[in-house]
Design a protein around this motif. Sequence first.
Motif, mmCIF file in Angstrom:
data_model
loop_
_atom_site.group_PDB
_atom_site.id
_atom_site.type_symbol
_atom_site.label_atom_id
_atom_site.label_comp_id
_atom_site.label_asym_id
_atom_site.label_seq_id
_atom_site.Cartn_x
_atom_site.Cartn_y
_atom_site.Cartn_z
ATOM 1 N N ASN A 83 0.790 -1.233 0.000
ATOM 2 C CA ASN A 83 0.000 0.000 0.000
ATOM 3 C C ASN A 83 0.822 1.282 0.000
ATOM 4 O OD1 ASN A 83 -2.660 -1.236 0.189
ATOM 5 N ND2 ASN A 83 -2.002 -1.881 2.226
ATOM 6 N N GLN A 84 2.039 1.216 0.496
ATOM 7 C CA GLN A 84 2.829 2.426 0.705
ATOM 8 C C GLN A 84 3.504 2.911 -0.574
ATOM 9 O OE1 GLN A 84 5.190 3.143 4.438
ATOM 10 N NE2 GLN A 84 6.833 2.593 3.055
ATOM 11 N N GLN A 85 3.527 4.226 -0.741
ATOM 12 C CA GLN A 85 4.287 4.891 -1.785
ATOM 13 C C GLN A 85 5.481 5.572 -1.126
ATOM 14 O OE1 GLN A 85 1.869 7.154 -4.749
ATOM 15 N NE2 GLN A 85 0.298 6.913 -3.179
ATOM 16 N N GLU A 86 6.543 5.779 -1.898
ATOM 17 C CA GLU A 86 7.724 6.436 -1.356
ATOM 18 C C GLU A 86 8.373 7.336 -2.398
ATOM 19 O OE1 GLU A 86 9.351 3.187 1.869
ATOM 20 O OE2 GLU A 86 10.259 3.182 -0.124
ATOM 21 N N VAL A 87 9.061 8.348 -1.892
ATOM 22 C CA VAL A 87 9.948 9.167 -2.704
ATOM 23 C C VAL A 87 11.336 9.055 -2.100
ATOM 24 C CG1 VAL A 87 10.543 11.506 -3.441
ATOM 25 C CG2 VAL A 87 8.169 10.775 -3.468
ATOM 26 N N LEU A 88 12.326 8.696 -2.922
ATOM 27 C CA LEU A 88 13.715 8.574 -2.501
ATOM 28 C C LEU A 88 14.498 9.751 -3.048
ATOM 29 C CD1 LEU A 88 12.535 5.656 -2.341
ATOM 30 C CD2 LEU A 88 14.795 4.846 -2.952
ATOM 31 N N ILE A 89 15.347 10.346 -2.202
ATOM 32 C CA ILE A 89 16.151 11.501 -2.582
ATOM 33 C C ILE A 89 17.583 11.276 -2.101
ATOM 34 C CG2 ILE A 89 16.460 14.006 -2.336
ATOM 35 C CD1 ILE A 89 13.426 14.076 -1.533
ATOM 36 N N LEU A 117 12.796 10.282 -6.584
ATOM 37 C CA LEU A 117 12.278 9.155 -7.363
ATOM 38 C C LEU A 117 11.006 8.663 -6.670
ATOM 39 C CD1 LEU A 117 12.782 7.170 -9.732
ATOM 40 C CD2 LEU A 117 13.929 5.686 -8.075
ATOM 41 N N LEU A 118 9.869 8.858 -7.331
ATOM 42 C CA LEU A 118 8.585 8.416 -6.803
ATOM 43 C C LEU A 118 8.377 6.954 -7.163
ATOM 44 C CD1 LEU A 118 5.729 8.834 -5.585
ATOM 45 C CD2 LEU A 118 5.014 9.560 -7.867
ATOM 46 N N ILE A 119 8.243 6.114 -6.135
ATOM 47 C CA ILE A 119 8.004 4.687 -6.336
ATOM 48 C C ILE A 119 6.599 4.377 -5.823
ATOM 49 C CG2 ILE A 119 8.768 2.344 -5.850
ATOM 50 C CD1 ILE A 119 11.560 3.454 -5.356
ATOM 51 N N PRO A 120 5.682 4.045 -6.718
ATOM 52 C CA PRO A 120 4.313 3.726 -6.286
ATOM 53 C C PRO A 120 4.238 2.347 -5.635
ATOM 54 C CG PRO A 120 4.512 3.476 -8.657
ATOM 55 C CD PRO A 120 5.833 3.980 -8.162
ATOM 56 N N THR A 121 3.073 1.979 -5.206
ATOM 57 C CA THR A 121 2.864 0.676 -4.580
ATOM 58 C C THR A 121 3.139 -0.450 -5.584
ATOM 59 O OG1 THR A 121 0.532 0.665 -5.182
ATOM 60 C CG2 THR A 121 1.091 1.596 -3.043
ATOM 61 N N GLY A 122 3.493 -1.621 -5.048
ATOM 62 C CA GLY A 122 3.630 -2.806 -5.881
ATOM 63 C C GLY A 122 4.850 -2.843 -6.769
ATOM 64 N N ILE A 123 5.878 -2.073 -6.431
ATOM 65 C CA ILE A 123 7.119 -2.062 -7.212
ATOM 66 C C ILE A 123 8.256 -2.552 -6.328
ATOM 67 C CG2 ILE A 123 8.780 -0.625 -8.462
ATOM 68 C CD1 ILE A 123 6.117 -0.825 -9.942
ATOM 69 N N TRP A 124 8.981 -3.549 -6.801
ATOM 70 C CA TRP A 124 10.147 -4.063 -6.090
ATOM 71 C C TRP A 124 11.284 -3.065 -6.257
ATOM 72 C CZ3 TRP A 124 10.613 -8.267 -3.015
ATOM 73 C CH2 TRP A 124 11.905 -8.659 -2.660
ATOM 74 N N GLU A 128 3.375 -5.743 7.839
ATOM 75 C CA GLU A 128 2.397 -6.414 6.975
ATOM 76 C C GLU A 128 2.334 -5.797 5.572
ATOM 77 O OE1 GLU A 128 1.512 -5.340 10.214
ATOM 78 O OE2 GLU A 128 2.085 -7.335 10.911
ATOM 79 N N ASP A 129 2.857 -4.581 5.411
ATOM 80 C CA ASP A 129 2.827 -3.912 4.110
ATOM 81 C C ASP A 129 4.000 -4.321 3.214
ATOM 82 O OD1 ASP A 129 1.586 -1.886 2.350
ATOM 83 O OD2 ASP A 129 3.484 -0.821 2.650
ATOM 84 N N TYR A 130 4.954 -5.055 3.761
ATOM 85 C CA TYR A 130 6.161 -5.422 3.019
ATOM 86 C C TYR A 130 6.015 -6.787 2.357
ATOM 87 C CZ TYR A 130 8.970 -1.699 5.118
ATOM 88 O OH TYR A 130 9.481 -0.488 5.497
ATOM 89 N N ILE A 131 6.536 -6.892 1.136
ATOM 90 C CA ILE A 131 6.795 -8.180 0.491
ATOM 91 C C ILE A 131 8.314 -8.254 0.386
ATOM 92 C CG2 ILE A 131 6.487 -9.620 -1.546
ATOM 93 C CD1 ILE A 131 3.939 -8.008 -2.166
ATOM 94 N N ARG A 132 8.917 -9.171 1.135
ATOM 95 C CA ARG A 132 10.378 -9.224 1.231
ATOM 96 C C ARG A 132 11.005 -10.384 0.455
ATOM 97 N NH1 ARG A 132 12.194 -5.508 4.989
ATOM 98 N NH2 ARG A 132 10.697 -4.841 6.564
ATOM 99 N N ASP A 133 10.181 -11.200 -0.170
ATOM 100 C CA ASP A 133 10.672 -12.332 -0.950
ATOM 101 C C ASP A 133 10.319 -12.074 -2.415
ATOM 102 O OD1 ASP A 133 9.835 -15.150 -2.254
ATOM 103 O OD2 ASP A 133 11.491 -15.442 -0.837
#
Length: 134
Positions: free
Chosen positions: A56-62, A90-97, A120-125
């Motif tokens: 579910n989470q979105q992120e921006v990396l700088i 860099l905007l990374i939307p949900t569901g992107i490895w 619970e929001d993480y997919i780590r595999d």
Amino acid sequence: METIQAIQILKIPVVEDVRGNLGIIQSDFLPFEFKRVYYLFDVPSTAFRGGHAHINQQEVLIALSGSFEVTVNDGIEENRYLLNKPNVGLLIPTGIWRELENFSSGAVCLVLASDDFSEEDYIRDFDEFLISKK
């Protein structure tokens, strides 16, 4: 289902001044309201960070300082970005490895996240990630 085409490079507004530049991130700049801010620093050049996707989470990396590479994968396509300027996010939307690597000496990665931490929001595999994309 998001694809890597949804990833965006965001140009952060900067006020330039001979005394030093000022980067500005206000609530209306991002496509989401950020609830968490964290940063990575003192990362060895041989280390990998990330290695996960968010449900579910979105992120921006700088890259506030130095540089690092971000590899993104949507389960079909993969792309790589070099972040090395403090006025670019860099905007990374949900569901992107995502995987972060090749940190330069003194690199600092600032992350603006749309949600508070929730394991619970993480997919780590990666194999589980690929299954979730089908």
